[in-house]
Enzyme design. Structure first.
Site, short mmCIF file in Angstrom:
data_model
loop_
_atom_site.label_atom_id
_atom_site.label_comp_id
_atom_site.label_asym_id
_atom_site.label_seq_id
_atom_site.Cartn_x
_atom_site.Cartn_y
_atom_site.Cartn_z
N LYS A 57 41.65 40.55 38.46
CA LYS A 57 41.88 39.12 38.38
C LYS A 57 42.90 38.79 37.30
CE LYS A 57 37.09 37.79 39.61
NZ LYS A 57 37.33 36.94 40.77
N ARG A 91 29.35 40.78 47.84
CA ARG A 91 28.72 41.10 49.12
C ARG A 91 28.26 42.56 49.15
NH1 ARG A 91 34.14 39.35 52.04
NH2 ARG A 91 34.08 38.07 50.15
#
Length: 426
Positions: A204, A278
């Site tokens: 990020k 996830r």
């Protein structure tokens, strides 16, 4: 000026010298002039104004302060720095409910706002277990599986995401059973507990990474909801699974192109290490499915796509069962929280194809491509037993990077009340 201000509600306009202001002062009394078709929103905004003016202690006074209005004010009044005091008003049962809400939300808020240095995966699991155990020691049991023990239990996703950190990943398995028998599990709760998310090798930006101490907001929210339901006297057996890891870069970190083989045999190609939530939730959902629970609820700060779709004012909800979506909307409305259903069809399971595995964990494009929140839900669906009803909550409204007219910067705990209502005894 008094240290404690009385706050009253009025349907009348303020005196002329206050102009169009919706808040006026007289000695130690603050009046909120409710003139909006959305009174809860106005009350919460008024609370933010008062706190920003240095008012730290208030007492609700006069009529009109039902549970929703007091709670809306409280949510606008609290800040990450603390130092606030609210004196509730009303019947004993109402005051007790608000005190329980505040205690549960405070637990979640402290976790979410904590620094990633202080709150690491095993500590998130142990602190949660300690708090829930303290509420009803005789009815709570748990175990924490960490490090390579995760592999022995075939919790592949949590281990893969967390192995890049020196601090071990962990799964908390907690059982709340208020009965003397081995009762069936009514609901299983699953929470994403990424205590810090660098994005891994899909790194990020600094701006995108700054708020990632809040990436365990799903774990804190489901735990706080269970704690609130327990304090309300919940008479159902509930199992809680928190999937805890730090997603960091190192020589041990998982990489793009890796293939994970899950306990249920599903193979997953990693095409984005920043789509890690996830991957850990897949383990939690399999554990929840093994519990035999009739209803499985997972909550996670999962996708930026959900924020883009519903903004930070709503939590996005997904389910294959329309009746689950309808029930969730009803329960959220009853406690003045905002949810909005997004699409989930069987073909969403295949929306992230792989040439090497049953599925990829995302699409190899920025943000996961169009429909990213639904694609993530479709991925998770692969790991849920068809015998259970299932609700996935993408917590778009769980955290504010900066203060707004409604919220202070930091955790909002928006979603806790909805989940607690879904756990209710009815």
């Amino acid at each position: 000026m008094s240290e404690c201000f009385k706050v009253v509600l009025s349907q009348t306009a303020p005196a002329a010298h206050w102009g169009n202001a919706d808040v006026s002062f007289a000695a130690d009394t603050v009046t909120i002039h409710v003139k909006s078709s959305q009174p809860l929103r106005q009350i919460q905004m008024a609370a933010r104004k008062l706190r920003s003016q240095g008012i730290n202690t208030i007492a609700f006074s006069g009529e009109g302060w039902d549970a929703d209005r007091q709670w809306s004010f409280y949510q606008g009044f609290v800040t990450a720095k603390g130092g606030h005091e609210v004196q509730w008003t009303g019947a004993e049962v109402l005051v007790r409910e608000l005190q329980q809400r505040a205690a549960s939300a405070g637990f979640a808020r402290d976790l979410i706002n904590d620094t990633p240095e202080n709150l690491y995966p095993v500590k998130l699991a142990s602190d949660t277990a300690a708090w829930l155990s303290s509420l009803v020691p005789e009815h709570v049991s748990y175990r924490i599986i960490s490090g390579d023990e995760l592999l022995k239990n075939q919790w592949i996703g949590i281990h893969a995401v967390g192995r890049g950190s020196e601090r071990q990943p962990a799964m908390l398995e907690l059982d709340y059973n208020p009965f003397d028998t081995d009762a069936p599990v009514a609901v299983a709760l699953v929470g994403k507990g990424i205590t810090f998310d660098s994005g891994g090798y899909s790194l990020k930006s600094s701006e995108g990474m700054l708020g990632m101490k809040a990436d365990m907001g799903g774990a804190a929210t489901v735990a706080a909801a269970l704690g609130l339901a327990i304090q309300r006297g919940l008479k159902k057996r509930i199992k809680l699974y928190l999937c805890c890891a730090e997603n960091l870069v190192s020589g041990h970190a998982y990489k793009l192109g890796d293939i994970l083989t899950y306990k249920n045999g599903t193979t997953v190609e990693v095409v984005n290490t920043d789509a890690e939530g996830r991957l850990v939730l897949a383990d939690g959902l399999q554990a929840a499915s093994e519990s035999g629970a009739r209803f499985i609820i997972d909550a996670a700060t999962l996708t930026g796509a959900a924020v883009m779709a519903v903004s930070g004012q709503y939590n996005a909800i997904f389910s294959p069962q329309p009746e689950v979506l309808a029930l969730t909307q009803k329960k959220a409305a009853a406690v003045a929280e905002n949810v909005w259903p997004l699409p989930l069809d069987p073909w969403h399971k295949d929306a992230c194809p792989s040439a090497y595995a049953d599925t990829a964990n995302s699409r190899a494009v920025k943000g996961g491509g169009p429909g990213g929140a639904s694609n993530a839900a479709g991925f998770l669906w692969r790991f849920v037993t068809p015998q259970a009803d299932w609700l996935h909550i993408d917590l778009a409204a769980a955290f504010e990077d900066n203060a707004t007219s409604l919220w202070a910067a930091g955790a909002t705990t928006h979603g806790m009340l909805t989940i607690a209502e879904l756990l209710g005894n009815e």
